[in-house]
Design a protein around this motif. Structure first.
Motif, PDB file in Angstrom:
ATOM      1  N   UNK A  93      -0.129 -11.627  -9.176  1.00 46.43           N
ATOM      2  CA  UNK A  93      -0.919 -11.204  -8.031  1.00 46.43           C
ATOM      3  C   UNK A  93      -0.970  -9.679  -8.038  1.00 46.43           C
ATOM      4  N   UNK A  94      -2.173  -9.130  -7.882  1.00 44.49           N
ATOM      5  CA  UNK A  94      -2.347  -7.682  -7.800  1.00 44.49           C
ATOM      6  C   UNK A  94      -1.998  -7.224  -6.389  1.00 44.49           C
ATOM      7  N   UNK A  95      -1.086  -6.258  -6.293  1.00 49.08           N
ATOM      8  CA  UNK A  95      -0.661  -5.748  -4.999  1.00 49.08           C
ATOM      9  C   UNK A  95      -1.080  -4.289  -4.828  1.00 49.08           C
ATOM     10  N   UNK A  96      -1.265  -3.899  -3.602  1.00 51.63           N
ATOM     11  CA  UNK A  96      -1.445  -2.494  -3.278  1.00 51.63           C
ATOM     12  C   UNK A  96      -0.061  -1.856  -3.395  1.00 51.63           C
ATOM     13  N   UNK A  97       0.106  -0.789  -4.190  1.00 51.02           N
ATOM     14  CA  UNK A  97       1.444  -0.207  -4.371  1.00 51.02           C
ATOM     15  C   UNK A  97       2.073   0.294  -3.070  1.00 51.02           C
ATOM     16  N   UNK A  98       1.268   0.750  -2.124  1.00 50.81           N
ATOM     17  CA  UNK A  98       1.811   1.290  -0.873  1.00 50.81           C
ATOM     18  C   UNK A  98       2.214   0.191   0.105  1.00 50.81           C
ATOM     19  N   UNK A  99       1.382  -0.835   0.257  1.00 47.18           N
ATOM     20  CA  UNK A  99       1.644  -1.874   1.266  1.00 47.18           C
ATOM     21  C   UNK A  99       2.340  -3.107   0.701  1.00 47.18           C
ATOM     22  N   UNK A 100       2.269  -3.272  -0.633  1.00 46.70           N
ATOM     23  CA  UNK A 100       2.811  -4.461  -1.312  1.00 46.70           C
ATOM     24  C   UNK A 100       2.106  -5.740  -0.856  1.00 46.70           C
TER      25      UNK A 100
END
Length: 146
Positions: A118-125
């Motif tokens: 799953x691709x995550x936003x690095x800041x919000x996870x």
């Protein structure tokens, strides 16, 4: 009736001495590492280097959600092996790799399985959509033959 064959990609990987266990075969947990070596090598060759200092790092900030593997024939020597992998499913924010760990001649299947990422936003996870450039690169791994 014929079934489609996933084209995907076959990436050579090195089996190191420290991949072997006390019985002289590749330890079961190291098969995950062999897949990781193959995927990292492939994506680096295609310009998607896993390096937090690279500007596109946020585009490839994937986390593994699921991993399954079935073992068939142990790898019992150091040297080259091969990993055949393909994308079975490409979703909005996730993808499923199928894979087989093969002998150097590709005639023995040592193990096979699937890995969900799953691709995550690095800041919000939190999950985020896969961008168009990466999606295009991933679609090359979804091809099948009739």
């Amino acid at each position: 009736m014929t079934t489609a064959l996933r084209i995907g990609h076959i990436q050579p990987v090195q089996v190191h001495f420290d991949d072997l266990d006390a019985m002289g075969v590749v330890h079961n947990a190291r098969y995950v590492l062999l897949l990781e070596r193959a995927l990292s090598g492939y994506w680096a060759e295609h310009g998607w280097i896993f390096n937090p200092a690279q500007p596109h790092f946020a585009e490839i900030f994937f986390m593994v959600r699921e991993f399954s593997i079935t073992y068939h024939v142990p790898i019992s020597d150091v040297g080259e092996a091969a990993v055949h992998f393909w994308v079975e499913h490409l979703g909005t924010s996730s993808l499923v790799y199928g894979f087989r760990l093969l002998s150097p001649g590709h005639d023995v299947v040592h193990a096979e399985g699937r890995r969900v990422q799953v691709l995550l936003d690095p800041a919000t996870r939190k999950p985020r959509p896969i961008g168009p450039a990466l999606r295009e690169s991933l679609q090359r791994l979804t091809a099948v033959t009739p």
